[in-house]
Design an enzyme around this catalytic site. Structure first.
Site, PDB file in Angstrom:
ATOM      1  N   LYS A  22      61.507  34.420 -76.311  1.00  0.00           N
ATOM      2  CA  LYS A  22      62.588  35.188 -77.218  1.00  0.00           C
ATOM      3  C   LYS A  22      63.775  34.689 -76.451  1.00  0.00           C
ATOM      4  CE  LYS A  22      63.193  39.775 -76.143  1.00  0.00           C
ATOM      5  NZ  LYS A  22      64.661  40.070 -75.782  1.00  0.00           N
ATOM      6  N   ASN A  23      63.677  35.075 -75.047  1.00  0.00           N
ATOM      7  CA  ASN A  23      65.121  34.867 -74.475  1.00  0.00           C
ATOM      8  C   ASN A  23      65.857  33.526 -74.251  1.00  0.00           C
ATOM      9  OD1 ASN A  23      65.496  37.772 -74.291  1.00  0.00           O
ATOM     10  ND2 ASN A  23      64.618  38.153 -72.362  1.00  0.00           N
ATOM     11  N   CYS A 116      68.314  46.508 -76.116  1.00  0.00           N
ATOM     12  CA  CYS A 116      67.460  47.703 -75.656  1.00  0.00           C
ATOM     13  C   CYS A 116      68.130  48.822 -74.816  1.00  0.00           C
ATOM     14  CB  CYS A 116      66.211  47.085 -74.927  1.00  0.00           C
ATOM     15  SG  CYS A 116      64.867  46.401 -75.841  1.00  0.00           S
ATOM     16  N   ARG A 121      74.372  48.334 -69.417  1.00  0.00           N
ATOM     17  CA  ARG A 121      74.282  46.919 -69.810  1.00  0.00           C
ATOM     18  C   ARG A 121      75.606  46.486 -70.350  1.00  0.00           C
ATOM     19  NH1 ARG A 121      69.322  45.006 -73.100  1.00  0.00           N
ATOM     20  NH2 ARG A 121      69.619  43.255 -71.704  1.00  0.00           N
ATOM     21  N   ASP A 307      61.274  43.046 -66.500  1.00  0.00           N
ATOM     22  CA  ASP A 307      60.587  43.508 -67.816  1.00  0.00           C
ATOM     23  C   ASP A 307      58.870  43.460 -67.405  1.00  0.00           C
ATOM     24  OD1 ASP A 307      62.270  42.043 -70.013  1.00  0.00           O
ATOM     25  OD2 ASP A 307      62.769  41.278 -67.766  1.00  0.00           O
ATOM     26  N   ARG A 421      60.512  43.632 -82.024  1.00  0.00           N
ATOM     27  CA  ARG A 421      61.718  42.804 -81.542  1.00  0.00           C
ATOM     28  C   ARG A 421      61.370  41.825 -80.755  1.00  0.00           C
ATOM     29  NH1 ARG A 421      66.895  46.372 -80.282  1.00  0.00           N
ATOM     30  NH2 ARG A 421      67.721  44.134 -80.093  1.00  0.00           N
TER      31      ARG A 421
HETATM   32  N1  EPU Z   1      75.401  43.904 -65.536  1.00  0.00           N
HETATM   33  C1  EPU Z   1      76.460  44.603 -65.294  1.00  0.00           C
HETATM   34  N2  EPU Z   1      77.434  43.710 -65.987  1.00  0.00           N
HETATM   35  C2  EPU Z   1      77.328  42.414 -66.548  1.00  0.00           C
HETATM   36  C3  EPU Z   1      75.949  41.936 -66.456  1.00  0.00           C
HETATM   37  C4  EPU Z   1      75.188  42.568 -66.167  1.00  0.00           C
HETATM   38  O1  EPU Z   1      76.547  45.402 -65.026  1.00  0.00           O
HETATM   39  O2  EPU Z   1      78.451  41.754 -66.998  1.00  0.00           O
HETATM   40  C5  EPU Z   1      74.088  44.438 -65.100  1.00  0.00           C
HETATM   41  C6  EPU Z   1      73.184  45.044 -66.003  1.00  0.00           C
HETATM   42  O3  EPU Z   1      73.396  46.510 -66.808  1.00  0.00           O
HETATM   43  C7  EPU Z   1      71.712  45.000 -65.356  1.00  0.00           C
HETATM   44  C8  EPU Z   1      71.980  43.997 -64.314  1.00  0.00           C
HETATM   45  O4  EPU Z   1      73.335  43.810 -64.158  1.00  0.00           O
HETATM   46  O5  EPU Z   1      71.568  46.315 -64.878  1.00  0.00           O
HETATM   47  C9  EPU Z   1      71.446  42.484 -64.783  1.00  0.00           C
HETATM   48  O6  EPU Z   1      71.798  42.021 -66.062  1.00  0.00           O
HETATM   49  P1  EPU Z   1      71.572  40.697 -66.431  1.00  0.00           P
HETATM   50  O7  EPU Z   1      72.830  40.306 -66.951  1.00  0.00           O
HETATM   51  O8  EPU Z   1      70.841  39.892 -65.489  1.00  0.00           O
HETATM   52  O9  EPU Z   1      70.404  41.076 -67.593  1.00  0.00           O
HETATM   53  P2  EPU Z   1      70.781  40.826 -69.260  1.00  0.00           P
HETATM   54  O10 EPU Z   1      71.350  39.315 -69.298  1.00  0.00           O
HETATM   55  O11 EPU Z   1      71.341  41.921 -69.740  1.00  0.00           O
HETATM   56  C10 EPU Z   1      68.376  39.630 -69.602  1.00  0.00           C
HETATM   57  C11 EPU Z   1      67.204  39.530 -70.637  1.00  0.00           C
HETATM   58  C12 EPU Z   1      66.683  40.843 -70.163  1.00  0.00           C
HETATM   59  C13 EPU Z   1      65.782  40.823 -68.958  1.00  0.00           C
HETATM   60  C14 EPU Z   1      67.005  40.487 -67.920  1.00  0.00           C
HETATM   61  C15 EPU Z   1      66.617  40.298 -66.379  1.00  0.00           C
HETATM   62  C16 EPU Z   1      68.385  38.556 -72.407  1.00  0.00           C
HETATM   63  C17 EPU Z   1      68.905  38.671 -73.830  1.00  0.00           C
HETATM   64  N3  EPU Z   1      67.928  39.750 -71.739  1.00  0.00           N
HETATM   65  O12 EPU Z   1      68.981  40.616 -69.719  1.00  0.00           O
HETATM   66  O13 EPU Z   1      65.432  40.775 -71.273  1.00  0.00           O
HETATM   67  O14 EPU Z   1      65.239  42.029 -68.698  1.00  0.00           O
HETATM   68  O15 EPU Z   1      67.877  39.410 -68.259  1.00  0.00           O
HETATM   69  O16 EPU Z   1      65.948  39.032 -66.542  1.00  0.00           O
HETATM   70  O17 EPU Z   1      68.022  37.649 -71.968  1.00  0.00           O
HETATM   71  C18 EPU Z   1      64.218  41.716 -73.041  1.00  0.00           C
HETATM   72  O18 EPU Z   1      63.759  40.904 -73.147  1.00  0.00           O
HETATM   73  O19 EPU Z   1      63.413  42.905 -73.382  1.00  0.00           O
HETATM   74  C19 EPU Z   1      65.111  41.881 -72.102  1.00  0.00           C
HETATM   75  C20 EPU Z   1      65.940  43.241 -71.749  1.00  0.00           C
END
Ligand code: EPU
Length: 444
Positions: A22-23, A116, A121, A307, A421
């Protein structure tokens, strides 16, 4: 709204084939904005987030066809630079179009991203990095939109203060068409990022991971169409492995994901699981006589992925002894605990000793609210029993399905649209392994 009824206690055995990741799928759709040529992507899972993201593309004038597991993106009908709130706010990936839009059209309006409910986030790290590339970005709290403009995007040096998976990808997607070279330091190492890089390179992008956490992107003038098959979904594979273990079954996963699962397989083996990896992309998962307790700390790649911790908690309810899980990536990812307690799990929250929270925790400390917990203690083994439970987010959904599969009696699981999802046709695929699972119309 539908619900699942699961009559637990049957060992799950047989073969199952992993879906595409998915990602990665969602990000390749974003990348399609970088060219007007035709793009064909294989191994795309038929899940709600994919359909949502294709709707985002459609809302900005990009049409696609989705047959079996292949998506063709070839019809461009104008080039709107505004993602409408109703389609964009449903998933976090919609915000990532900001990079390609700025690079190609000089402006973008994107709604505050959804996704989610696993914490605040925010996208402050993405926005700061885009600003350093020359973008002017404001957030209007009255309409809930980011408004971005850039005469040109130029190469820059980005040092992310903390790991960010989609932040790293957002900057890569902006930098491939920027003027000059962009260097991303403290770049995310998740294997999905590397699959997106491989995809972009087939479009003509110049990107290299020069060391573990450094990515160098040399902007090019134009990108081209491509055909690409994306990697398998690691999170699905983890779900199937744990399904084998908690039901004392024996599951063979086809299209098993080779990279990015070491931390999981190490923990699985420490817990008494057996993971036989074969050369031909097949891994067989089962468990020995006794599940052993473990102490797991989540972290960015190559750590134990955030995850995986929720499904892992179900396995630990079956372990002989006390286990702990310390979540360091998101500030609020234990919503499933309340539901597992209803099923008889013995789980308590605790405050772990942390010397330097600012460096350990990946979330912004200011986002932590009263009632957010970072660690749980699980005492096992417990015989889980049936309950009526409600899913809050995608991985929590997989978790409650796993718990119901190993529980006694019939459980009712509501909120299954969250599972849809990220998991394709989950009840049919688990049913083929022997699960007694059926779907009903929600009449609550
Ligand atoms: N964060 C911030 N500010 C930012 C970016 C991130 O505070 O500008 C915080 C986030 O809130 C979180 C942490 O930093 O607490 C890490 O966030 P990251 O950006 O690494 O995660 P993400 O990009 O929001 C992706 C995946 C998630 C997966 C995480 C960790 C996608 C669409 N989502 O999320 O997948 O858990 O990386 O690998 O790629 C899922 O598939 O259900 C899912 C949630």
């Amino acid at each position: 709204m539908d619900a699942f009824i699961i009559d637990g206690g049957t060992p799950l055995s047989g073969e199952i084939t992993n879906s595409g990741a998915k990602n990665v799928a969602l990000k390749t759709f974003v990348a399609s904005l970088l060219t007007d040529d035709a793009i064909r992507i294989h191994n795309i899972p038929r899940i709600t987030d994919v359909f949502y993201m294709l709707e985002v593309l459609e809302s900005i004038g990009i049409r696609s066809q989705f047959k079996d597991h292949t998506v063709d993106i070839d019809k461009r009908n104008g080039s709107s630079t505004t993602v409408p709130l109703d389609v964009g706010a449903r998933l976090r990936t919609s915000s990532m179009v900001i990079g390609p839009m700025l690079a190609r059209y000089g402006e973008a309006q994107i709604p505050n991203p959804g996704g989610c409910r696993i914490g605040a986030r925010p996208i402050d790290r993405h926005i700061a990095a885009l600003r350093s590339m020359g973008a002017h970005i404001t957030y209007n709290s009255r309409d809930g939109f980011y408004h971005a403009k850039a005469k040109i995007l130029h190469g820059t040096h980005v040092l992310f203060p903390k790991n960010t998976h989609t932040g790293t990808e957002t900057i890569i997607l902006a930098a491939v068409l920027a003027q000059g070279t962009t260097v991303i330091e403290n770049a995310a190492q998740e294997v999905e990022v590397d699959d997106l890089i491989r995809f972009l390179v087939t479009m003509g992008a110049k990107i290299q991971r020069t060391n573990e956490r450094t990515i160098v992107i040399e902007g090019v003038k134009k990108l081209y169409g491509t055909e690409y098959t994306i990697m398998s979904d690691r999170n699905e594979e983890v779900t199937f492995a744990i399904a084998a273990a908690v039901t004392h079954g024996d599951i063979t996963v086809n299209k098993s994901q080779k990279t990015g699962l070491d931390a999981f397989r190490d923990a699985f083996r420490n817990a008494g699981g057996i993971a036989d990896e074969r050369d031909d992309d097949v891994t067989r998962y089962r468990v020995g006589k006794k599940v052993r307790p473990t102490d797991v700390v989540t972290g960015p790649h190559p750590g134990f992925m955030t995850d995986w911790q929720a499904p892992w908690a179900v396995l630990m309810t079956q372990a002989h002894g006390v286990s702990t899980i310390h979540e360091t990536v998101f500030e609020s990812r234990f919503s499933y605990v309340r539901e597992l307690l209803k099923m008889g799990a013995n789980i308590t929250f605790f405050e772990p000793d942390v010397d330097n929270p600012q460096s350990l925790y990946n979330f912004n400390l200011s986002d932590k609210k009263r009632g957010d917990h970072q660690a749980i203690r699980i005492e096992g083994p417990r015989t889980l029993h049936n309950a009526v439970v409600v899913i809050d987010d995608l991985r929590a959904g997989a978790t409650l399905i796993l718990a119901a599969l190993c529980a006694t009696g019939e459980s009712y699981i509501y909120g299954i649209e969250q599972v849809e999802r990220g998991y394709e046709n989950i009840e049919v695929r688990l049913g083929a392994l022997g699960a007694r699972i059926r779907r009903i119309k929600d009449e609550i």
